[in-house]
Scaffold this active site. Structure first.
Site, PDB file in Angstrom:
ATOM      1  N   HIS A 104       0.832  -1.330  -0.068  1.00 25.76           N
ATOM      2  CA  HIS A 104       0.058  -0.286  -0.088  1.00 25.76           C
ATOM      3  C   HIS A 104       0.942   1.342  -0.173  1.00 25.76           C
ATOM      4  O   HIS A 104       1.997   1.152   0.320  1.00 25.76           O
ATOM      5  CB  HIS A 104      -0.921   0.067   1.218  1.00 25.76           C
ATOM      6  CG  HIS A 104      -0.044   0.290   2.528  1.00 25.76           C
ATOM      7  ND1 HIS A 104       0.574  -0.695   3.228  1.00 25.76           N
ATOM      8  CD2 HIS A 104       0.147   1.077   3.508  1.00 25.76           C
ATOM      9  CE1 HIS A 104       1.077  -0.437   4.048  1.00 25.76           C
ATOM     10  NE2 HIS A 104       0.714   0.748   4.416  1.00 25.76           N
ATOM     11  N   ASP A 106       0.595   5.046   1.644  1.00 29.33           N
ATOM     12  CA  ASP A 106      -0.132   5.657   2.700  1.00 29.33           C
ATOM     13  C   ASP A 106      -1.127   6.448   2.200  1.00 29.33           C
ATOM     14  O   ASP A 106      -1.003   7.474   1.523  1.00 29.33           O
ATOM     15  CB  ASP A 106       0.584   6.355   3.813  1.00 29.33           C
ATOM     16  CG  ASP A 106       1.534   5.283   4.550  1.00 29.33           C
ATOM     17  OD1 ASP A 106       1.030   4.151   4.491  1.00 29.33           O
ATOM     18  OD2 ASP A 106       2.546   5.764   5.029  1.00 29.33           O
ATOM     19  N   HIS A 260       4.690   0.242   0.234  1.00 25.80           N
ATOM     20  CA  HIS A 260       5.400  -0.486   1.153  1.00 25.80           C
ATOM     21  C   HIS A 260       4.547  -1.659   1.913  1.00 25.80           C
ATOM     22  O   HIS A 260       3.170  -1.680   1.669  1.00 25.80           O
ATOM     23  CB  HIS A 260       5.792   0.304   2.224  1.00 25.80           C
ATOM     24  CG  HIS A 260       4.949   1.116   2.946  1.00 25.80           C
ATOM     25  ND1 HIS A 260       4.578   2.665   2.253  1.00 25.80           N
ATOM     26  CD2 HIS A 260       4.218   0.825   4.125  1.00 25.80           C
ATOM     27  CE1 HIS A 260       3.586   3.014   3.427  1.00 25.80           C
ATOM     28  NE2 HIS A 260       3.328   2.097   4.376  1.00 25.80           N
ATOM     29  N   ARG A 275       4.312   6.848  13.694  1.00 21.58           N
ATOM     30  CA  ARG A 275       4.430   7.418  12.477  1.00 21.58           C
ATOM     31  C   ARG A 275       3.819   8.876  12.459  1.00 21.58           C
ATOM     32  O   ARG A 275       2.873   9.260  12.974  1.00 21.58           O
ATOM     33  CB  ARG A 275       3.511   6.797  11.400  1.00 21.58           C
ATOM     34  CG  ARG A 275       4.007   6.926   9.954  1.00 21.58           C
ATOM     35  CD  ARG A 275       2.918   6.290   8.910  1.00 21.58           C
ATOM     36  NE  ARG A 275       1.778   6.868   8.789  1.00 21.58           N
ATOM     37  CZ  ARG A 275       0.579   6.340   8.498  1.00 21.58           C
ATOM     38  NH1 ARG A 275       0.433   4.952   7.987  1.00 21.58           N
ATOM     39  NH2 ARG A 275      -0.612   6.603   7.873  1.00 21.58           N
TER      40      ARG A 275
HETATM   41  C1  OGA Z   1       3.011   2.655   7.870  1.00 29.07           C
HETATM   42  C2  OGA Z   1       2.912   1.187   7.757  1.00 29.07           C
HETATM   43  C3  OGA Z   1       4.843  -0.306   8.402  1.00 29.07           C
HETATM   44  C4  OGA Z   1       5.452  -0.973   9.400  1.00 29.07           C
HETATM   45  O1  OGA Z   1       3.425   3.130   8.957  1.00 29.07           O
HETATM   46  O2  OGA Z   1       2.475   3.435   7.182  1.00 29.07           O
HETATM   47  O3  OGA Z   1       2.566   0.819   7.006  1.00 29.07           O
HETATM   48  O4  OGA Z   1       6.600  -1.521   9.071  1.00 29.07           O
HETATM   49  N1  OGA Z   1       3.852   0.545   8.719  1.00 29.07           N
HETATM   50  O5  OGA Z   1       5.206  -0.777  10.386  1.00 29.07           O
HETATM   51 MN    MN Z   2       1.850   2.366   5.537  1.00 34.54          MN
END
Ligand code: OGA
Ligand code: MN
Length: 284
Positions: A104, A106, A260, A275
């Site tokens: 995905h 974000d 990612h 995040r």
């Molecule tokens: C994000 C996500 C990835 C992770 O924070 O957007 O997808 O490794 N996390 O936790």
């Molecule tokens: Mn993400």
């Protein structure tokens, strides 16, 4: 006499020719001077995802670092750090299962999806819990010219509900209230299937399995088959980096040019990440 600036001390090593850069010489707890900010901005364009290791930062410092790149997004569903709503918490364990083990980009469910995200590893399992990123521009460039030309005429629908389904995110009355507000405020949006990077001008794929539900100009069956092809294409290792997290590492990615996947292989252990999400502009 030395006239080296703080920015001159920044060292960036490519982790692959396609994606990923390891940054040394930056303390994210301190305000960024203009030259360092510019250096990191260029490095983000060049490498798409940057890693900073051994960082000790508070939620406020993480927020301030991210805010030097743009306005921050406040997530409609994920829990937040108390008094720092711009920092969301991904705290996954047996009672809160990982939910980012899907490719995905974000927050593509809004009109102006994020420019980037800044993710900080607060607690890690003994092993596992790696994250992978794809360079969407490299993936696009690897398609045939005829297929690229076909894709460039298309738009796709992105829907919040695809990754935040009611069954999972509205299980208590208070969660349900929050979810209904989030759903009302985040109706499906349309974005081009191929996005032009607003700074570099490079073209990249801009559909993702997390949020993209449909290619608008095609029949349901045609849309399914094109999306299946693209989702399989981006998953080729050739366009990726897989990062093995260290405690207190930070990853910052260009969300306009990447997607990612967080590997969910570490249960019953716990993994905690913070995040910050930097708002971007309308894709074209
Ligand atoms: C994000 C996500 C990835 C992770 O924070 O957007 O997808 O490794 N996390 O936790
Ligand atoms: Mn993400």
């Amino acid at each position: 006499m030395s006239n080296r600036t703080i920015a001159d001390r920044i060292k960036i090593d490519a982790l692959s020719p396609v994606i990923g850069g390891l940054v040394e010489g930056v303390d994210l707890a301190r305000p960024l001077d203009a030259a360092s900010r510019a250096r990191l901005g260029q490095a983000l364009l060049d490498h798409k995802v940057l890693f900073f290791e051994d960082q000790t930062i508070t939620p406020q410092q993480q927020r301030n670092f991210a805010a030097s790149f743009g306005k921050l997004h406040i997530h409609p569903i994920y829990p937040q750090v108390e008094d720092v709503p711009e920092i969301l918490i991904l705290d996954t364990h047996v009672d809160n299962l990982p939910d980012n083990d899907t490719w995905h980009t974000d927050v593509t469910f809004i009109e102006t999806p994020p420019l980037g995200s800044v993710l900080y590893a607060k607690q890690l399992p003994p092993s596992g819990g790696d994250t992978l990123w794809v360079n969407n521009e490299a993936a696009f460039a690897a398609l045939s010219p005829a297929y690229r030309a076909f894709l460039e005429r298309l738009t796709a629908t992105h829907d919040f509900v695809k990754s935040f389904p009611r069954e999972r995110y509205a299980t208590t009355p208070s969660e349900e209230k929050k979810w209904l507000v989030a759903q009302a405020k985040n109706k499906p949006v349309k974005h081009p299937v191929i996005r032009t990077h607003p700074v570099s001008g490079a073209k990249g794929l801009f559909v993702n399995e997390g949020f993209t539900t449909r290619i608008n100009e095609l029949s349901a069956a045609e849309s399914r088959s094109v999306l299946d092809l693209l989702f399989a294409h981006i998953a080729k290792p050739d366009f990726q980096i897989r990062y093995r997290w260290k405690l207190n590492a930070v990853a910052m990615w260009d969300n306009r040019a990447t997607q990612h996947y967080a590997v969910a292989d570490y249960l019953p252990h716990r993994r905690v990440m913070h995040r910050a999400t930097i708002l971007g502009d309308r894709p074209f």
